[in-house]
Write an enzyme that holds these catalytic residues in place. Structure first.
Site, mmCIF file in Angstrom:
data_model
loop_
_atom_site.group_PDB
_atom_site.id
_atom_site.type_symbol
_atom_site.label_atom_id
_atom_site.label_comp_id
_atom_site.label_asym_id
_atom_site.label_seq_id
_atom_site.Cartn_x
_atom_site.Cartn_y
_atom_site.Cartn_z
ATOM 1 C CG ASP A 100 16.016 21.123 24.446
ATOM 2 O OD1 ASP A 100 15.779 22.324 24.229
ATOM 3 O OD2 ASP A 100 15.258 20.192 24.117
ATOM 4 C CE LYS A 121 12.261 20.417 26.834
ATOM 5 N NZ LYS A 121 12.356 20.753 25.402
HETATM 6 O O1 C5P Z 1 20.361 21.432 19.345
HETATM 7 P P1 C5P Z 1 19.600 20.225 18.931
HETATM 8 O O2 C5P Z 1 20.482 19.102 18.470
HETATM 9 O O3 C5P Z 1 18.590 19.779 19.930
HETATM 10 O O4 C5P Z 1 18.753 20.702 17.666
HETATM 11 C C1 C5P Z 1 18.280 19.824 16.680
HETATM 12 C C2 C5P Z 1 17.872 20.631 15.452
HETATM 13 O O5 C5P Z 1 16.730 21.446 15.746
HETATM 14 C C3 C5P Z 1 18.907 21.608 14.962
HETATM 15 O O6 C5P Z 1 19.788 20.993 14.062
HETATM 16 C C4 C5P Z 1 18.052 22.662 14.272
HETATM 17 O O7 C5P Z 1 17.651 22.220 12.993
HETATM 18 C C5 C5P Z 1 16.805 22.697 15.113
HETATM 19 N N1 C5P Z 1 16.842 23.748 16.155
HETATM 20 C C6 C5P Z 1 16.686 25.081 15.781
HETATM 21 N N2 C5P Z 1 16.714 26.056 16.744
HETATM 22 C C7 C5P Z 1 16.863 25.740 18.048
HETATM 23 C C8 C5P Z 1 17.012 24.400 18.446
HETATM 24 C C9 C5P Z 1 17.005 23.416 17.465
HETATM 25 O O8 C5P Z 1 16.531 25.402 14.603
HETATM 26 N N3 C5P Z 1 16.872 26.714 18.961
#
Ligand code: C5P
Length: 308
Positions: A156, A17
């Site tokens: 994602d 991606k």
């Molecule tokens: O959702 P995911 O597990 O991929 O996100 C990992 C970390 O990245 C989250 O815990 C957060 O700290 C940060 N994040 C964020 N805003 C997003 C995506 C991720 O702050 N839109």
């Protein structure tokens, strides 16, 4: 006679991606960041296979096995918290809710994308698991439902489930497909440092940036898309460089390479991409950066359906 079991193996690609642009536009009360991002898929990817296991259901959780192979297998441990298995368990619950009995499968993940690298490797694998098991278990759920189910697994996930070029807003859950986005000849480069996403978001100095510019209804060609991209950014680039300075070196090397039209980081890094004049140039750029010991991949961005 058992016959050729390989005939029964079903397969799904889990493409990289790539965030062509990623603007951070705000922050929710729960700490997650609001994004406005243009996403494409392809260039490189993992593959996931499913082989039926001859095992009758006993009414308990369905038997799921996962083996991981490929150049980046060592970075992953096939444990119950692997995103592929978590995705499979979510779909199992949905299957039972629909009155269907999922069958036992052995999943095989061939890992070619670097881990924790900003190109959605783990998310794309989990998305592939949802698409693959949706078929294998005969659920026939639309992509939009799979995307909804995927949300607990990460911001994602919905983008990876869709697999088409798209614009995503919110924390990634509000998706507008951009079906006729031109394919781009691209090189991906990863310098071999795993960058933790939370650390990059924490290092942001500004969280209220403007969103993406107005999107035209149609792009004539790649040059047209590149014109739009020139007015966009990845807001996570400066904080990611602060966390892992080598990303700055990758971007400088890509930006200085002949025939590169745009060099930028994807996601929260460390993988960077260069859009090149054509695939031959992209291969030359990749060869010169691979000589520095960095992981590279070359190809065209394209929607999932044209990858299969
Ligand atoms: O959702 P995911 O597990 O991929 O996100 C990992 C970390 O990245 C989250 O815990 C957060 O700290 C940060 N994040 C964020 N805003 C997003 C995506 C991720 O702050 N839109």
């Amino acid at each position: 006679m058992e016959g050729d079991r390989s005939e029964c193996v079903d397969r799904e690609v889990a493409p990289a991606k790539i965030n062509l642009a990623l603007h951070v536009t705000g922050r929710r009360a729960d700490g997650y960041h609001l994004l406005d991002t243009l996403v494409v898929h392809g260039v490189a990817g993992d593959t996931l296979t499913a082989r039926p296991l001859a095992e009758a259901s006993d009414g308990g959780p369905v038997r799921l096995e996962l083996t991981v192979a490929g150049p980046f297998a060592a970075g992953l441990v096939a444990e119950p918290d692997n995103l592929v298995l978590r995705a499979a368990r979510l779909l199992e619950v949905e299957a039972r809710r629909l009155g269907k009995e999922p069958s036992a499968v052995a999943l095989g993940l061939d890992k070619h994308l670097p881990i924790a690298s900003g190109i959605g490797g783990g998310s794309s694998d989990a998305a592939a698991a949802l698409r693959l098991l949706n078929r294998v278990w005969g659920l026939d759920l639309p992509r939009s439902r799979l995307a909804e189910l995927s949300r607990p697994l990460g911001a994602d996930l919905p983008m990876c489930v869709h697999g088409t070029p798209l614009r995503a807003r919110g924390i990634g859950e509000t998706i507008d497909p951009l079906c006729d986005l031109p394919s781009l000849p691209m090189v991906l480069v990863n310098p071999g440092v795993a960058v933790p996403t939370p650390a990059v978001f924490r290092a942001l100095t500004r969280r209220d940036n403007p969103g993406l510019p107005e999107m035209p209804a149609h792009f004539r060609d790649a040059a047209d898309l590149l014109d739009l991209l020139a007015a966009t950014r990845n807001d996570l680039e400066p904080p990611a460089i602060a966390v892992a300075p080598v990303i700055g070196e990758v971007l400088a090397a890509l930006g200085a390479a002949p025939g590169v039209r745009l060099a930028r980081m994807s996601g929260s890094g460390a993988t960077c991409f260069a859009v090149c004049v054509d695939e031959t140039v992209a291969r030359d750029v990749a060869a010169s950066l691979a000589a520095r010991g960095w992981w590279t991949a070359v190809g065209l961005t394209r929607p999932l359906e044209r990858l299969e």
